[in-house]
Design an enzyme around this catalytic site. Structure first.
Site, PDB file in Angstrom:
ATOM      1  N   ASP A   1       0.837  -1.210   0.000  1.00  0.00           N
ATOM      2  CA  ASP A   1       0.000   0.000   0.000  1.00  0.00           C
ATOM      3  C   ASP A   1       0.867   1.253   0.000  1.00  0.00           C
ATOM      4  O   ASP A   1       2.075   1.205   0.264  1.00  0.00           O
ATOM      5  CB  ASP A   1      -0.903  -0.030   1.246  1.00  0.00           C
TER       6      ASP A   1
ATOM      7  N   ASP B   1     -10.820   1.943  -3.230  1.00  0.00           N
ATOM      8  CA  ASP B   1     -11.376   1.646  -1.912  1.00  0.00           C
ATOM      9  C   ASP B   1     -12.899   1.624  -1.953  1.00  0.00           C
ATOM     10  O   ASP B   1     -13.540   1.290  -0.959  1.00  0.00           O
ATOM     11  CB  ASP B   1     -10.914   2.700  -0.893  1.00  0.00           C
TER      12      ASP B   1
HETATM   13  C1  GLA Z   1      -5.824   1.878   2.116  1.00  0.00           C
HETATM   14  C2  GLA Z   1      -6.213   0.681   1.281  1.00  0.00           C
HETATM   15  C3  GLA Z   1      -7.249  -0.138   2.028  1.00  0.00           C
HETATM   16  C4  GLA Z   1      -6.686  -0.571   3.346  1.00  0.00           C
HETATM   17  C5  GLA Z   1      -6.236   0.641   4.137  1.00  0.00           C
HETATM   18  C6  GLA Z   1      -5.514   0.243   5.399  1.00  0.00           C
HETATM   19  O1  GLA Z   1      -6.860   2.787   2.213  1.00  0.00           O
HETATM   20  O2  GLA Z   1      -6.690   1.089   0.040  1.00  0.00           O
HETATM   21  O3  GLA Z   1      -7.614  -1.258   1.254  1.00  0.00           O
HETATM   22  O4  GLA Z   1      -5.601  -1.437   3.118  1.00  0.00           O
HETATM   23  O5  GLA Z   1      -5.366   1.464   3.374  1.00  0.00           O
HETATM   24  O6  GLA Z   1      -5.081   1.334   6.109  1.00  0.00           O
END
Ligand code: GLA
Length: 747
Positions: free
Chosen positions: A471, A541
């Site tokens: 990430d 997301d």
């Molecule tokens: C980002 C990712 C999510 C999750 C969060 C965790 O927003 O896109 O899928 O992994 O971080 O903090």
């Protein structure tokens, strides 16, 4: 050889079955763009298509032809593809054509991701050398034409062959001067949780551009654009695509001049870039992929899909079917215990899920997003036995185990920041901007990349981990690095990106069995650069299925389904509050790499039964979804319906989605694609969709490929007793080619 040089005309013709790209050495020693489009006879030359100067104000011998790689300061007044500053402060450079080389195959680019070939016959490469005698600088323009994709890979190498240092200011990967401006420009724009919204506007005089200044390619604009003729749609008309294999600050622009010529440029964003080249050094731009289609946008997308799935993605996971995963993020957020995770894993196995992914919150003392990034050691209160014991327990249940990391970050509240406060990007004596309560590590510094490689290698080796979600949850601010001299700070952003690629390269090299999924708050760094390392990415997301139809359709303009992470999540949806059926959510997520993002222990028994059926269905058709030929049939943007399909030689799956229900609806005719017109297919409705297949008698049965493509499916037709399904309704049709062929049924 699909590249021909005609020495009399001094013309280079790069071609394959569906595409010609012609450039030539002009009288003035520059390279001119002659033609880019549907195939022309490669044994002829095209003097009448060659760029000629137009009459205008302040004419000079370079006025308004179409340059292949335009320069700054010498009479071409549009935005240049290249600019550098020499020791005397001048930026004037006049490199003239010096030599060419045509070779079979395709070179890589050191330190940067690029497409590749597996057999020399798959591509042919032209290198054009331009030389600026006063400075000794050489520009090598690389063109690789693929035999099996309507794509041209381009990049540029700048070699300082002189005796003085030069500073590069602008080095576009690609410039394309087109003879007219009768195009619409389509880009993928958006924001966090609503990425990949296809936006279309006609080209107009002046400059139109997309870019990033965030240090990552960004949620806002994807490094992709396409031009389509006003009459072009998915299945007819001309379209031209540009895609950049780069994950940092980029620029892509279209400039229309007073003669309706269009200049396209794509490359590293010059706004935040400079690069010093000492004598003898060279600099390579990222690769850009130009694609052309004379048969609509869908065709262009299919070329990008095949190229990126098979000749950009690499390694063990390129061709392997991807596991169906359960990610605990939306199920628990930071609030979990080992016991809870194991309960979820138990249910996940019983549903047929194959991979359990532990997301954020497993390390340091991370109970929310204010702390511990950089401390990649287990959170012992939540995981008393650490990652190793959890991973063993999970793999012992028959699931693979995957882990979330965010390597490029450090929390102000962390051990790492206490020890190395200077590792966070920032300018001395100025405050650093926190975004999501975190700072960015200076990936331009080798010692930091070395540290991350060592820590992450230990972590990965410590447990049976087979998947990593990498990430990146903020953009860069206060760009500055202590490792760079003051006059070289313009190198920071590109060096950051090279550092990310270096770490990816080392980790994927050291752990070839691991499936990497890239992520940056969803689609904040979803680009072809990262696809070279992580064959799939968390697209957004936003897990709302209705939203996902638009997001996935937008992303599919350039990216293959095998790259699109798509999860079924709980309702009400966490991003929109919307309620939709499990079937609707599943049938949307099928068209990507399927996963789940909800607590399976909270499901009712009938939901579990349905999910198990969905998983069974996806597994049976997984290769088709992930590697089949994808077509967008009806666009969801601003429409009442959406439809898409995947097909292989023998089978196809068609997804039809009703977004909002209308009374007394008009019928929808859905003409299918990519079938064999001479074959007969058995058409059925997927029963686990929740509706009685009897309702679809009008569409089901043995039907010719020609009938299905030219006549189509008749949907939503009142005459077919279409049930009142309400909003967010989806159904899947399965097509199975009949062997031996049923004769006499088709003309
Ligand atoms: C980002 C990712 C999510 C999750 C969060 C965790 O927003 O896109 O899928 O992994 O971080 O903090």
């Amino acid at each position: 050889m699909p590249i021909r040089y005609n020495p009399e005309a001094r013309e280079f013709h790069l071609y394959n079955d569906s595409f010609s790209y012609i450039i030539k050495v002009l009288e003035n020693g520059y390279i001119g763009q002659v033609y880019c489009g549907a195939p022309l006879n490669p044994s002829r030359t095209y003097p009448l298509l060659s760029p000629v100067p137009f009459h205008g104000f302040s004419n000079n011998f370079r006025s308004t032809p179409r340059f292949e790689y335009p320069l700054y300061g010498n009479g071409d007044y549009k935005y240049p593809a290249f600019a550098a500053v020499f020791e005397n402060g001048s930026s004037v450079i006049e490199p003239e054509y010096a030599a060419y080389q045509i070779s079979i195959g395709k070179p890589g680019i050191p330190g940067l991701p690029s497409t590749y070939i597996e057999d020399e016959e798959e591509a042919c490469t032209l290198e054009l050398e331009l030389f600026d005698a006063p400075s000794g600088v050489r520009l090598i323009l690389y063109y690789s034409i693929f035999t099996f994709f309507n794509c041209l890979a381009r990049h540029v190498r700048i070699i300082n062959g002189g005796k003085r240092r030069i500073t590069l200011k602008n080095v576009m990967s690609l410039n394309l001067d087109l003879p007219d401006s009768d195009w619409n420009l389509v880009t993928l724009t958006g924001a966090w949780a609503r990425e990949f919204q296809a936006t279309c506007r006609p080209l107009a005089p002046g400059l139109q551009e997309i870019s990033s200044l965030r240090g990552i390619s960004g949620h806002e604009q994807n490094p992709f654009l396409l031009l389509k003729r006003p009459g072009t749609d998915e299945f007819q008309g001309e379209a031209l695509g540009l895609s950049l294999l780069y994950s940092g600050n980029f620029l892509a622009s279209a400039e229309v001049d007073s003669y309706d010529l269009t200049r396209l440029r794509m490359g590293i964003n010059p706004e935040t870039f400079s690069w010093e080249l000492a004598p003898g050094e060279f600099f390579d731009t990222p690769e850009a992929i130009l694609a052309y289609s004379a048969g609509g946008i869908n065709r262009l997308s299919q070329d990008y899909h095949r190229l990126y799935r098979t000749r950009l993605a690499r390694g063990t996971w390129r061709d392997k079917e991807r596991p169906i995963l359960l990610n605990n993020w939306e199920a628990t957020y930071f609030d979990f215990t080992e016991k809870k995770l194991l309960e979820m894993a138990d249910t996940a196995v019983s549903l047929g899920i194959e991979l359990f992914v532990l997301d954020d919150g497993w390390f340091g003392s991370r109970d929310d997003d204010t702390t511990s990034l950089g401390d990649w050691v287990p959170h012992t209160r939540k995981l008393p036995g650490g990652i190793s014991s959890l991973a063993k327990a999970i793999t012992g249940k028959g699931l693979a185990f995957g882990l979330w990391i965010e390597p490029e970050m450090v929390s102000p509240k962390s051990r790492l920041f206490e020890i190395h406060p200077d590792w966070a990007v920032g300018v001395p004596n100025r405050p650093r901007t926190e975004e999501r309560q975190q700072y960015v590590l200076d990936m331009s510094r080798k010692e930091i990349v070395d540290h991350l490689f060592s820590v992450l290698s230990q972590l990965i080796s410590s447990a049976p981990i087979s998947y990593i979600k990498w990430d990146m949850n903020r953009s860069l601010t206060e760009p500055w690095s202590p490792s760079l001299l003051p006059h070289r700070q313009g190198e920071f952003f590109h060096r950051y990106c090279l550092g990310v690629y270096d770490l990816y390269n080392r980790l994927t090299g050291a752990f070839p069995h691991i499936l990497f999924e890239s992520c940056a708050g969803g689609g904040g760094r979803f680009d072809p650069g990262l696809l070279a390392f992580a064959p799939q990415g968390w697209l957004s997301d936003d897990t709302d299925a209705l939203e996902r139809l638009t997001i996935q359709a937008g992303a599919s303009l350039c990216y293959p389904l095998s790259a699109l992470g798509a999860h079924v999540s709980a309702v009400p949806n966490h991003q929109t509050g919307r309620q939709s059926s499990l079937a609707f959510r599943a049938m949307t997520a099928f068209f990507g790499v399927l996963g789940f993002e909800q607590d399976p222990t909270k499901l009712h028994s009938d939901e579990k039964k349905k999910i198990a059926e969905h998983i069974k269905f996806y597994k049976a058709h997984r290769a088709l979804f992930q590697q089949g030929c994808f077509s967008r049939l009806l666009s969801p943007a601003g429409a009442s319906y959406a439809a898409w399909m995947v097909s292989s030689g023998d089978q196809a799956v068609v997804g039809f989605y009703k977004l909002l229900s209308r009374p007394n609806p008009k019928p929808v005719i859905l003409r299918l694609r990519d079938l064999d017109p001479a074959a007969v297919y058995e058409v059925s409705v997927w029963e686990a969709g929740g509706f009685d297949p009897g309702d679809r008698e009008g569409n089901c049965g043995f039907r010719g490929g020609d009938e299905l493509m030219r006549g189509g499916l008749l949907l939503n037709a009142p005459g077919l007793d279409h049930p009142m399904t309400g909003d967010f309704f989806a159904e899947l049709f399965l097509l199975r080619r009949q062997e031996p062929r049923v004769t006499g049924e088709i003309a």
